[in-house]
Enzyme design. Structure first.
Site, PDB file in Angstrom:
ATOM      1  N   TRP A  58      22.306   8.085  22.918  1.00 17.16           N
ATOM      2  CA  TRP A  58      23.665   7.851  22.458  1.00 17.16           C
ATOM      3  C   TRP A  58      24.572   8.260  23.611  1.00 17.16           C
ATOM      4  CZ3 TRP A  58      28.045  10.923  21.615  1.00 17.16           C
ATOM      5  CH2 TRP A  58      29.066  10.321  20.870  1.00 17.16           C
ATOM      6  N   HIS A  68      56.145   9.413  -0.347  1.00 11.81           N
ATOM      7  CA  HIS A  68      56.634  10.012   0.900  1.00 11.81           C
ATOM      8  C   HIS A  68      56.217   9.202   2.122  1.00 11.81           C
ATOM      9  CE1 HIS A  68      58.099  13.472  -1.277  1.00 11.81           C
ATOM     10  NE2 HIS A  68      56.906  13.646  -1.839  1.00 11.81           N
ATOM     11  N   CYS A 105      21.105  12.441  21.202  1.00 10.42           N
ATOM     12  CA  CYS A 105      19.987  11.614  21.645  1.00 10.42           C
ATOM     13  C   CYS A 105      18.695  12.083  20.992  1.00 10.42           C
ATOM     14  CB  CYS A 105      19.861  11.671  23.167  1.00 10.42           C
ATOM     15  SG  CYS A 105      21.371  11.186  24.034  1.00 10.42           S
ATOM     16  N   LYS A 125      23.431  10.155  14.265  1.00 14.19           N
ATOM     17  CA  LYS A 125      23.297  11.012  13.087  1.00 14.19           C
ATOM     18  C   LYS A 125      23.635  12.476  13.374  1.00 14.19           C
ATOM     19  CE  LYS A 125      22.055  11.818   8.809  1.00 14.19           C
ATOM     20  NZ  LYS A 125      22.886  11.319   7.709  1.00 14.19           N
ATOM     21  N   ARG A 144      19.361   8.959  15.943  1.00 12.69           N
ATOM     22  CA  ARG A 144      20.089   9.888  16.798  1.00 12.69           C
ATOM     23  C   ARG A 144      20.791   9.188  17.960  1.00 12.69           C
ATOM     24  NH1 ARG A 144      18.414  15.162  15.822  1.00 12.69           N
ATOM     25  NH2 ARG A 144      19.247  15.792  17.851  1.00 12.69           N
ATOM     26  N   GLU A 177      36.117  10.674   1.694  1.00 13.18           N
ATOM     27  CA  GLU A 177      34.725  10.349   1.987  1.00 13.18           C
ATOM     28  C   GLU A 177      34.471   8.850   1.899  1.00 13.18           C
ATOM     29  OE1 GLU A 177      30.645  10.652   2.893  1.00 13.18           O
ATOM     30  OE2 GLU A 177      32.466  11.799   3.391  1.00 13.18           O
ATOM     31  N   GLU A 192      32.843   3.717   8.838  1.00 13.42           N
ATOM     32  CA  GLU A 192      31.579   3.897   9.560  1.00 13.42           C
ATOM     33  C   GLU A 192      30.681   2.665   9.527  1.00 13.42           C
ATOM     34  OE1 GLU A 192      29.929   8.401   9.347  1.00 13.42           O
ATOM     35  OE2 GLU A 192      30.152   7.404   7.424  1.00 13.42           O
ATOM     36  N   ASN A 240      18.703  15.883  25.824  1.00 12.76           N
ATOM     37  CA  ASN A 240      19.629  15.747  24.701  1.00 12.76           C
ATOM     38  C   ASN A 240      20.626  16.884  24.797  1.00 12.76           C
ATOM     39  OD1 ASN A 240      20.890  15.266  22.201  1.00 12.76           O
ATOM     40  ND2 ASN A 240      19.452  16.609  21.146  1.00 12.76           N
ATOM     41  N   GLY A 241      21.908  16.553  24.822  1.00 15.22           N
ATOM     42  CA  GLY A 241      22.926  17.586  24.919  1.00 15.22           C
ATOM     43  C   GLY A 241      23.922  17.278  26.008  1.00 15.22           C
ATOM     44  N   LYS A 297      33.218   6.283   4.935  1.00 11.80           N
ATOM     45  CA  LYS A 297      32.060   5.394   4.831  1.00 11.80           C
ATOM     46  C   LYS A 297      32.442   3.944   5.151  1.00 11.80           C
ATOM     47  CE  LYS A 297      29.051   8.350   4.068  1.00 11.80           C
ATOM     48  NZ  LYS A 297      29.858   9.168   4.966  1.00 11.80           N
TER      49      LYS A 297
END
Length: 691
Positions: A88, A588, A2, A686, A33, A565, A572, A115-116, A569
């Site tokens: 968030w 395989h 947050c 983020k 955030r 990566e 996301e 925040n946390g 993306k």
């Protein structure tokens, strides 16, 4: 996850509209955030209870709410406390009752933004419910203010009224977890308290006069943390001890308005990130774990629960070196696109002052003193999450080659779940763009307790990883605002490569290889510029792929990390299922997915494994697969008639850095075509400050 922002003005006349605009502006800087809900609490000079405004949705929706509050926005307030939050969701769905600020009750006796995570909130909630408190939200945050109100009421019942910092110190003695909080109260009008424990918080100060500093000691020592249970909590809150035994922190730094004690205007800013402060002031302090600051009457007192002597000099205000244009979009439509294009400059910024291209030498000032220790280590372990983890996968082979050391790469969450053996002769490298990633920090704590040498790679000066590791490397790539990491990834690869080059600097046998890599590093900015010219091709490819349900990205060797990566993306930002496939493992299992309808991107740029990579490509084409092929310029084995994307060639350990940039652009354009918010993807934030 947050974003916290607070604005306090003393002897600084400001209209309520300016105060609201300042709080909203701070939240906009922190919206990366978290953006599923937002809220503000504002006070007034009369000392009435803070007024709270909350909204499900983003900061724009909160702004609309504030424009229609019916408040007198023209009223001038000489002294004021305001706190704000963008969320968030971790505990409870996004909705108004779960939004911050959270309150102790109908009268808003105590109001907090947080925040946390409070790990023992469930036990506290049970005990406080038995004490008669009614919880309105599903958040862990609400226990903080309910507990504060409970403690306050108990003090009054025993005939005493605690100071605000004493009360909050008692709260912090009971709650457990990782948190940054800012609290205001109707019982302490004009005052505010902030506390930092394992979540980022920065203080900014703007004054019309130089801020004086003096340090004094408080004799009372902090008590040991309380083991939380319903019984122990009631004992802890019963206040049977006298006040001298209460947990007053031992060190206090008091900073009045000015050196001569006269009245000067002063403004304080608190934020989860310096990006919300830079437009107001450059005078900042990065709070450290267990710091608590009390604001009242234009002064602030800094407490630290673990300090046993005067605060060191580095706890004074410092000048923030950041330009405002670094956190604006400029002429770009989105932060992500801006940050992709900035890589032409940021790859060199990470090398600047560290690479002597004439002598083909690398010197990392933060690591040099520990080189012999690292070289003698039993093994080298890279620990990270998400994109940072992929940067370690991308660099593992070259670190092994140049250092001649055993190298392992760990996902921080899995590392914590397994708790593998770590020894004093191990070296562990922790990678995090923000420097505050919770899983990575917990892994760092674990490795430190086992005596390992700990190295940090981060983009954020003053972050927890920067402060907690023995040495490290800053990325120096500038603030990254877009939730999807782009420029930090490429800078992380370079930072790890520079460590590998310095570790191998005493080897004669690898000198030609090191010189070739350094020459390639010098050419990298020009090559990145060339790769960015593929933007139009990626836009066309996005239009071709945007209706697909799934996408496979395949590669081998150094390019497997590129696939990982790129797949992340594409998950996301455009919310498309995308899987990275190691080309050597195709037969395989993944080969069963291949037919004429499955969209595939196949990376086949030149390296030592190209022939093996082509074998996998042949297997795909034999099953009627029609991949888009990423190949090297001048490679005649691929016809231009096929669907090919040609990229500049460089040394193998840097080729993935060039290859990933057009795939970053592809994810951006896919999101645009599919109509999604590029900079604020759903369900993500983020800086991941919770496990």
């Amino acid at each position: 996850m947050c974003g916290i922002f607070a604005y306090l003005n003393y002897e600084t006349p400001a209209t309520r509209q300016k105060i609201i605009d300042t709080l909203i502006g701070g939240l906009r800087r922190l919206e990366y955030r978290g953006y599923d809900s937002a809220g503000i609490a504002i006070g007034n000079e009369a000392g009435n209870a803070p007024e709270i405004f909350r909204m499900k949705g983003n900061v724009d929706q909160l702004q609309e709410l504030m424009n229609n509050t019916g408040l007198d926005h023209s009223k001038v307030l000489n002294n004021h406390v305001g706190i704000a939050h963008t969320r968030w969701a971790t505990h409870g769905e996004p909705c108004i009752r779960n939004s911050h600020p959270q309150t102790s009750g109908d009268k808003n006796g105590f109001v907090v933004v947080h925040n946390g995570i409070i790990t023992n909130y469930a036990d506290l909630k049970v005990t406080l419910t038995r004490a008669g408190f009614v919880f309105e939200s599903e958040t862990d945050t609400e226990v903080i203010v309910k507990l504060a109100q409970f403690l306050y009421d108990n003090h009054l019942a025993s005939g005493s009224r605690p100071s605000f910092p004493l009360l909050v110190a008692e709260v912090c003695k009971v709650i457990q977890g990782a948190y940054a909080i800012v609290m205001m109260s109707a019982h302490y009008p004009g005052e505010a308290i902030c506390v930092k424990v394992s979540s980022p918080l920065i203080l900014g100060v703007k004054s019309s006069a130089a801020v004086a500093e003096k340090t004094k000691k408080v004799s009372a020592e902090p008590k040991q943390p309380v083991t939380v249970s319903a019984t122990n909590l009631r004992k802890a809150l019963a206040h049977e001890e006298d006040e001298a035994a209460l947990p007053v922190p031992p060190t206090v730094t008091e900073r009045p308005h000015s050196r001569d004690g006269s009245r000067h205007t002063i403004e304080f800013f608190l934020a989860s990130d310096v990006s919300a402060i830079i437009e107001h002031t450059r005078q900042v302090m990065y709070l450290e774990d267990n710091d608590m600051i009390h604001f009242a009457n234009g002064t602030y007192q800094l407490y630290n629960h673990k300090a046993t002597d005067e605060l060191p000099d580095n706890r004074s205000l410092q000048n923030l070196e950041m330009e405002l244009d670094k956190i604006s979009k400029g002429n770009f439509s989105h932060y992500m696109l801006k940050e992709i294009y900035e890589q032409e400059e940021t790859v060199m910024s990470t090398m600047r002052g560290r690479v002597d291209f004439e002598k083909c030498e690398v010197k990392l000032g933060g690591v040099s003193a520990h080189l012999e220790h690292i070289r003698k280590s039993r093994k080298l372990t890279f620990i990270a999450c998400g994109t940072s983890y992929h940067s370690a996968v991308a660099s593992r082979a070259i670190v092994e080659e140049l250092s001649k050391m055993q190298v392992t790469v760990e996902l921080a969450s899995d590392f914590l779940d397994r708790k593998p053996p770590v020894y004093r002769d191990d070296c562990c490298v922790f990678i995090s763009q923000s420097g505050e990633t919770a899983d990575t920090l917990r892994a760092l704590e674990y490795c430190k307790t086992h005596g390992a040498l700990c190295i940090g790679i981060t983009n954020t000066v003053g972050s927890a990883i920067a402060r907690s590791t023995d040495c490290g490397v800053y990325l120096n790539c500038g603030p990254e605002i877009g939730v999807a990491s782009t420029k930090a990834y490429t800078s992380q690869i370079i930072a790890i490569l520079l460590i590998a080059l310095q570790l191998g600097a005493d080897s004669i046998s690898t000198r030609p290889r090191r010189e070739a890599i350094i020459r390639a590093l010098k050419a990298l900015p020009v090559q990145v510029k060339l790769v960015l010219q593929l933007d139009g091709r990626m836009s066309e490819l996005a239009k071709k792929l945007h209706t697909e349900k799934s996408l496979l990205i395949m590669g081998r060797g150094y390019q497997y990390a590129t696939c990982l990566e790129a797949a992340l993306k594409i998950k996301e930002i455009p919310y498309m299922h995308c899987e990275a496939v190691l080309a050597g493992e195709l037969k395989h299992g993944p080969l069963a997915l291949i037919d004429g309808t499955m969209p595939i991107i196949f990376i086949a740029t030149k390296d030592a494994l190209l022939e093996k990579t082509k074998n996998a490509l042949s297997q795909i084409q034999a099953r009627h697969g029609r991949p888009t092929i990423f190949c090297s310029e001048g490679d005649s084995s691929f016809s231009d008639e096929s669907d090919t994307i040609r990229l500049p060639s460089t040394v193998d350990c840097l080729q993935g850095l060039l290859n990933v940039i057009p795939l970053q652009l592809l994810s951006f354009h896919l999101a645009i075509v599919r109509g999604h918010n590029v900079d604020q993807p759903r369900n993500l934030a983020k800086s991941v400050t919770v496990e």
